[in-house]
Scaffold this active site. Structure first.
Site, PDB file in Angstrom:
ATOM      1  N   ASN A  55       4.493  -4.702  -8.368  1.00 12.66           N
ATOM      2  CA  ASN A  55       5.411  -5.190  -7.337  1.00 12.66           C
ATOM      3  C   ASN A  55       5.541  -6.709  -7.286  1.00 12.66           C
ATOM      4  O   ASN A  55       6.439  -7.224  -6.645  1.00 12.66           O
ATOM      5  CB  ASN A  55       4.979  -4.682  -5.956  1.00 12.66           C
ATOM      6  CG  ASN A  55       3.515  -4.909  -5.685  1.00 12.66           C
ATOM      7  OD1 ASN A  55       2.658  -4.525  -6.471  1.00 12.66           O
ATOM      8  ND2 ASN A  55       3.206  -5.541  -4.581  1.00 12.66           N
ATOM      9  N   CYS A  78       3.353  -7.497   2.051  1.00 14.21           N
ATOM     10  CA  CYS A  78       2.201  -7.326   2.929  1.00 14.21           C
ATOM     11  C   CYS A  78       1.171  -8.429   2.722  1.00 14.21           C
ATOM     12  O   CYS A  78       0.238  -8.563   3.490  1.00 14.21           O
ATOM     13  CB  CYS A  78       1.573  -5.962   2.711  1.00 14.21           C
ATOM     14  SG  CYS A  78       1.529  -5.539   1.011  1.00 14.21           S
TER      15      CYS A  78
HETATM   16  N1  PLP Z   1       2.874   0.507  -3.679  1.00 17.01           N
HETATM   17  C1  PLP Z   1       3.646  -0.512  -4.109  1.00 17.01           C
HETATM   18  C2  PLP Z   1       3.650  -0.859  -5.550  1.00 17.01           C
HETATM   19  C3  PLP Z   1       4.436  -1.233  -3.205  1.00 17.01           C
HETATM   20  O1  PLP Z   1       5.190  -2.236  -3.643  1.00 17.01           O
HETATM   21  C4  PLP Z   1       4.391  -0.873  -1.828  1.00 17.01           C
HETATM   22  C5  PLP Z   1       5.171  -1.630  -0.831  1.00 17.01           C
HETATM   23  O2  PLP Z   1       5.387  -2.822  -0.948  1.00 17.01           O
HETATM   24  C6  PLP Z   1       3.582   0.215  -1.435  1.00 17.01           C
HETATM   25  C7  PLP Z   1       2.834   0.876  -2.395  1.00 17.01           C
HETATM   26  C8  PLP Z   1       3.527   0.662  -0.012  1.00 17.01           C
HETATM   27  O3  PLP Z   1       4.663   1.425   0.284  1.00 17.01           O
HETATM   28  P1  PLP Z   1       5.129   1.672   1.797  1.00 17.01           P
HETATM   29  O4  PLP Z   1       5.735   0.377   2.267  1.00 17.01           O
HETATM   30  O5  PLP Z   1       6.133   2.764   1.710  1.00 17.01           O
HETATM   31  O6  PLP Z   1       3.921   2.081   2.553  1.00 17.01           O
END
Ligand code: PLP
Length: 371
Positions: free
Chosen positions: A147, A320
């Protein structure tokens, strides 16, 4: 002042068809899909149809799809569903915190945790996985697309290594799904996490693919929804919206990919022609539209805020992580020289961005860095 949104790795705008698909279940059809009377037939059918659509998009059977509240829940469920004291879990050091923190918790409960590091381009090598397997291996978790830097991982080959050690393989495909082809039967993964708001669906909904025959422990207890695996009344509107958004994105994968690669080119060429000193952290094999760039002697945090003042939304890294000070765990893993690492920005274009957006962002960055 025009507003340019280029933080699609944080979240994406809701697809108009997805919005329309949600409306009936936010208004007249408020039925509880678990009730046996005919008023609930519509919401029950919407859930069944959505499961079938999603299964078609990732090449699995409908009964292998379990709806969740999003990527975090899917990741947590996969990790804790396989965690048992004394057994080993392996994950990469550039996983999202939804996997990393869950794995660290599992370690507190007695699992053996091994964290493997990617090479300097952000790719998890097959050798790093093979060489790290030491104990009774239960689960390997490596994300399909990162991400922060967009690196795509060799999921099929990593899954083969896990299977050779009789372990399960989980992939967090939250960033990948709806943006690159994802087929669970071709990749051979046992568990796959997805989140609708990353592919133009609504927030707070996602799913976990669990391969038929794979037994993992449930994470929610109560009603018998999702065949007893995930208790709780279904968010029918969000499920219907997620399926429509995924279907639309999957149908437009190639068109969107070409468009996003054009935007990347415009952005990078605009920076280069202004003689800006930067490192591109995003490797060659990456998620279309996601670029991580580190500017020499810049402050990524300040740059992001100055761009915000010009009406441009980009980020320094994971949404986050944006409140935490210092380098993200992903940028740290790349071992960049400090004079670049602290000047990192993530620009993540979406299908709604134009070439003008890409040029304007690059131009705004140059103006800020040159003043
Ligand atoms: N995994 C990845 C690679 C992400 O980019 C994100 C969110 O930024 C998540 C998990 C978490 O997803 P959610 O926002 O639906 O809880």
């Amino acid at each position: 002042m025009p507003f340019i949104y280029a933080d699609n790795a944080a979240t994406t705008p809701l697809d108009r068809d997805a919005f329309k698909a949600m409306l009936p279940f936010l208004s007249d059809d408020y039925s509880n899909p678990s009730q046996p009377y005919s008023f609930s037939l519509g919401s029950r059918k919407a859930i069944d149809d959505a499961r079938e659509t999603i299964a078609g998009c990732i090449g699995c059977f409908p009964e292998e799809i379990f709806f969740t509240s999003g990527g975090t829940e899917s990741d947590n469920t996969a990790v804790f569903g396989m965690a048992s004291p004394g057994r080993e879990i392996i994950c990469s050091s550039i996983e999202h915190h939804a996997v990393l923190s869950a794995c660290k918790k599992a370690e507190e409960f007695g699992c053996k945790l091994t964290v493997i590091h990617p090479d300097k381009s952000g790719i998890v090598s097959l050798a790093s996985l093979s060489n790290s397997i030491t104990a009774d291996l239960a689960l390997v978790s490596v994300m399909t697309a990162n991400n922060e830097i967009g690196a795509l991982q060799p999921i099929k080959q990593l899954a083969e290594i896990a299977h050779a050690h009789s372990a399960l393989f989980h992939t967090d495909a939250v960033q990948a799904l709806g943006h690159i082809p994802v087929n669970v039967k071709e990749s051979g993964v046992d568990l796959l996490s997805a989140s609708a708001h990353k592919f133009n669906g609504p927030k707070g909904i996602g799913f976990l693919y669990i391969k038929n025959g794979v037994k993992i422990k449930p994470f929610h207890f109560g009603g018998l929804q999702e065949r007893g695996f995930r208790a709780g009344t279904e968010n029918v509107a969000a499920i219907a919206g997620m399926a429509k958004a995924l279907q639309n994105n999957v149908n437009a994968l190639e068109t969107n990919r070409k468009h996003l690669l054009c935007l990347e080119k415009v952005f990078l060429e605009s920076l280069r022609c202004k003689d800006i000193d930067f490192i591109l952290n995003t490797p060659e094999h990456h998620l279309p539209g996601l670029l991580s760039v580190s500017f020499r002697n810049a402050d990524g945090e300040a740059l992001m805020h100055l761009l915000d003042m010009k009406g441009i939304a980009v980020s320094t890294g994971a949404a986050c992580d944006s409140k935490s000070i210092g380098l993200s765990h992903v940028i740290k893993a790349l071992n960049l020289p400090d004079e670049y690492a602290f000047g990192t920005l993530r620009v993540s274009f979406g299908k709604n961005n134009s070439a003008d957006d890409a040029a304007s962002i690059a131009c705004a960055i140059c103006d800020i860095l040159n003043n």
